[in-house]
Write an enzyme that holds these catalytic residues in place. Structure first.
Site, PDB file in Angstrom:
ATOM      1  N   GLY A  80       0.792  -1.224   0.000  1.00 33.01           N
ATOM      2  CA  GLY A  80       0.000   0.000   0.000  1.00 33.01           C
ATOM      3  C   GLY A  80       0.821   1.268   0.000  1.00 33.01           C
ATOM      4  N   GLY A  81       0.308   2.267   0.681  1.00 28.53           N
ATOM      5  CA  GLY A  81       0.981   3.566   0.721  1.00 28.53           C
ATOM      6  C   GLY A  81       0.053   4.698   0.307  1.00 28.53           C
TER       7      GLY A  81
ATOM      8  N   ASP B  76      -2.608  -4.906   0.411  1.00 28.78           N
ATOM      9  CA  ASP B  76      -3.328  -4.488   1.610  1.00 28.78           C
ATOM     10  C   ASP B  76      -3.220  -2.990   1.799  1.00 28.78           C
ATOM     11  OD1 ASP B  76      -0.633  -4.460   2.417  1.00 28.78           O
ATOM     12  OD2 ASP B  76      -0.848  -6.315   3.562  1.00 28.78           O
ATOM     13  N   SER B  77      -3.974  -2.482   2.782  1.00 30.24           N
ATOM     14  CA  SER B  77      -3.999  -1.059   3.108  1.00 30.24           C
ATOM     15  C   SER B  77      -4.458  -0.242   1.890  1.00 30.24           C
ATOM     16  CB  SER B  77      -2.636  -0.610   3.622  1.00 30.24           C
ATOM     17  OG  SER B  77      -2.703   0.679   4.185  1.00 30.24           O
TER      18      SER B  77
ATOM     19  N   ASP C 219      -8.102  -3.034  13.895  1.00 30.62           N
ATOM     20  CA  ASP C 219      -7.645  -1.931  13.045  1.00 30.62           C
ATOM     21  C   ASP C 219      -8.541  -0.714  13.225  1.00 30.62           C
ATOM     22  OD1 ASP C 219      -6.503  -0.373  11.102  1.00 30.62           O
ATOM     23  OD2 ASP C 219      -7.155  -1.613   9.419  1.00 30.62           O
TER      24      ASP C 219
ATOM     25  N   LYS D 168      -9.598 -12.652  14.242  1.00 28.13           N
ATOM     26  CA  LYS D 168      -9.629 -12.195  15.629  1.00 28.13           C
ATOM     27  C   LYS D 168      -8.230 -11.856  16.125  1.00 28.13           C
ATOM     28  CE  LYS D 168     -12.019 -14.356  18.681  1.00 28.13           C
ATOM     29  NZ  LYS D 168     -12.572 -15.452  19.530  1.00 28.13           N
ATOM     30  N   GLY D 169      -8.136 -10.776  16.907  1.00 29.70           N
ATOM     31  CA  GLY D 169      -6.878 -10.401  17.526  1.00 29.70           C
ATOM     32  C   GLY D 169      -5.829  -9.904  16.567  1.00 29.70           C
TER      33      GLY D 169
ATOM     34  N   HIS E 202      -4.068  -4.050  11.208  1.00 27.72           N
ATOM     35  CA  HIS E 202      -4.126  -3.471   9.865  1.00 27.72           C
ATOM     36  C   HIS E 202      -3.331  -4.306   8.865  1.00 27.72           C
ATOM     37  CE1 HIS E 202      -4.788  -0.384   6.903  1.00 27.72           C
ATOM     38  NE2 HIS E 202      -3.497  -0.183   6.731  1.00 27.72           N
TER      39      HIS E 202
END
Length: 477
Positions: A96-97, A195-196, A401, A450-451, A454
């Site tokens: 990402g970014g 991601d992100s 997140d 769970k737990g 991000h």
């Protein structure tokens, strides 16, 4: 402060204009010709790797020229599957970014390497094997995208300016040229992942690749689908899901949550808050900022520094619900970019990776001054089109997140109004509940972990590996 930016950022998009732009760019004459890409170079040894002999996995690095006159040179790391690379799926991974090198995914997230906590700031950082690498079941091309990210560069301009749509076609052209040079993989199933911020990038890249397939551009890509972790999708300037998550995590009390909701909550970001409402939102932002936005269980970095927290005190090497987990050490939450930059800017490292001398001034894990224009602000139209074309998708979220709350991902995937064929249920590892999932008729699977956080594989590596392995093998989570 990220939370403040959520209030300020405005986004809108015209779906018809977006599609028109795609068609024009996607079928420009330069897209119909694919020159043979120069072969990548095998990497057998890398400085700092804590293992005797050559690398125990196959790594290749190289550049592929794209765009007009191949002015843009995109750098990649290719890691063969540790299982059966001749038939295993291949994932084009884009971090990402925008502007974050996908080397992060290779060495700190889901790739075969992981940085060790450095003993000092003088010697070269060291790396060890990641026991939960996704390359155990698939090959990965970790791509530095867009131009200006990592070791990717433009030949004629020091600061080549790109945008969301152009970048997607750079990626599609890259993949065709890479396949032309690696013809033995042309029949392998291909996926795109990230991601992100890549929640915006991945769908546009998949769309660009699909247009190339429909135009019969050679070589044809055997595209099957895509996966996105904690991805930005649309209108992240509103507070609604962030407020709900903060209340659910116990970061804010119920009375503050209710009073902000009475002010309008986060459903109307452009409204003029009165002074009392502004004050209440300010309290919420301060309380949220104490926590690390990517993982509410973590303390924000500036507070760790003020309190003198050492890496030894904050280690998260742990035993998670009955099975051993080697998670990324909390030291890297705040210091990871410094460690990776020290390693990647070393002359011996760049020589081993076959980096072209003089092409970049300094490698940065995430380049903040990237000359890049965001021209896509809502990726949901892309998901809708890709669903119509029959592509598979996995949308997963760590539930800790605050940047991209899992509640938001649950809401937008369901709001696409596709029939649910496997409704909300827990998924298990070793008879332990590790998350929840549902699957839709458009081949889209949503998974909550769970737990996690991000960048989920850094916190819950085993869970994420099992999730990926099951999904990529067409198994139920």
């Amino acid at each position: 402060m990220f939370s403040t930016n959520l209030l300020r950022r405005k986004c809108c998009t015209s779906f018809s204009l977006l599609l028109g732009t795609i068609v024009v760019l996607g079928f420009s004459s330069s897209q119909f010709f694919v020159a043979l890409a120069s072969a990548g170079s095998k990497v057998e040894y890398i400085p700092g790797f804590q293992h005797e002999g050559p690398l125990p996995f196959e790594l290749e690095t190289g550049y592929v020229g794209v765009g007009k006159s191949e002015d843009v040179q995109l750098f990649y790391y290719f890691v063969k599957s540790e299982s059966n690379p001749s038939i295993d799926p291949i994932v084009l991974w884009i971090s990402g970014g925008p502007g974050c090198s996908s080397f992060f995914a290779l060495a700190e997230e889901l790739g075969p390497l992981t940085f060790d906590v450095p003993k000092n700031n003088l010697t070269l950082p060291t790396l060890s094997l990641n026991p939960y690498s996704w390359t155990k079941v698939a090959s990965f091309i970790y791509l530095d995208l867009p131009v200006g990210t990592g070791f990717s560069y433009a030949k004629s301009f020091k600061n080549y300016t790109s945008n969301s749509i152009e970048t997607s076609y750079h990626a599609a052209e890259f993949l065709r040229k890479w396949l032309a040079d690696h013809f033995e993989y042309q029949s392998n199933s291909f996926y795109v992942g990230g991601d992100s911020f890549s929640g915006m990038t991945v769908p546009t890249v998949v769309q660009a690749i699909s247009y190339g397939i429909e135009a019969r551009l050679k070589p044809l890509v055997n595209l099957k689908g895509y996966l996105i972790g904690n991805g930005f999708t649309f209108r992240m300037d509103h507070l609604d899901y962030l407020l709900r998550s903060a209340r659910g995590f116990g970061i804010i009390p119920d009375e503050l949550y209710q009073s902000i909701e009475e002010c309008g909550g986060g459903t109307a970001p452009d409204m003029n808050y009165g002074l009392i409402c502004q004050f209440k939102v300010g309290i919420f932002l301060v309380l949220s900022d104490i926590n690390f936005g990517q993982n509410f269980l973590e303390t924000n970095c500036y507070l760790q520094e003020e309190n003198g927290v050492s890496s030894e005190q904050s280690s998260v090497a742990k035993r998670f619900r009955g099975f051993a987990v080697r998670a990324l050490d909390r030291y890297f939450v705040c210091n990871g970019p410094k460690v990776s930059s020290r390693w990647a800017n070393d002359g011996s490292v760049q020589e081993a990776l076959h980096v072209r001398k003089g092409t970049i001034e300094e490698w940065e894990q995430c380049r903040e001054d990237l000359p890049y224009h965001k021209t896509v602000f809502d990726s949901r139209p892309y998901h809708a089109i890709l669903s119509q074309k029959g592509y598979r998708s996995l949308i997963y979220n760590g539930d800790g997140d605050l940047y991209v709350p899992s509640l938001s991902a649950e809401a937008w995937t369901k709001a696409m109004k596709y029939p649910i064929i496997d409704d909300w249920r827990p998924w298990f590892i070793n008879n332990q509940v590790v998350g929840y999932t549902r699957t839709f008729s458009n081949n889209m699977t949503y998974a909550k972990i769970k737990g996690s956080a991000h960048i989920a594989p850094t916190v819950t590596p085993l869970e994420c590996l099992v999730m990926f392995k099951r999904w990529i093998s067409y198994e139920k989570l």
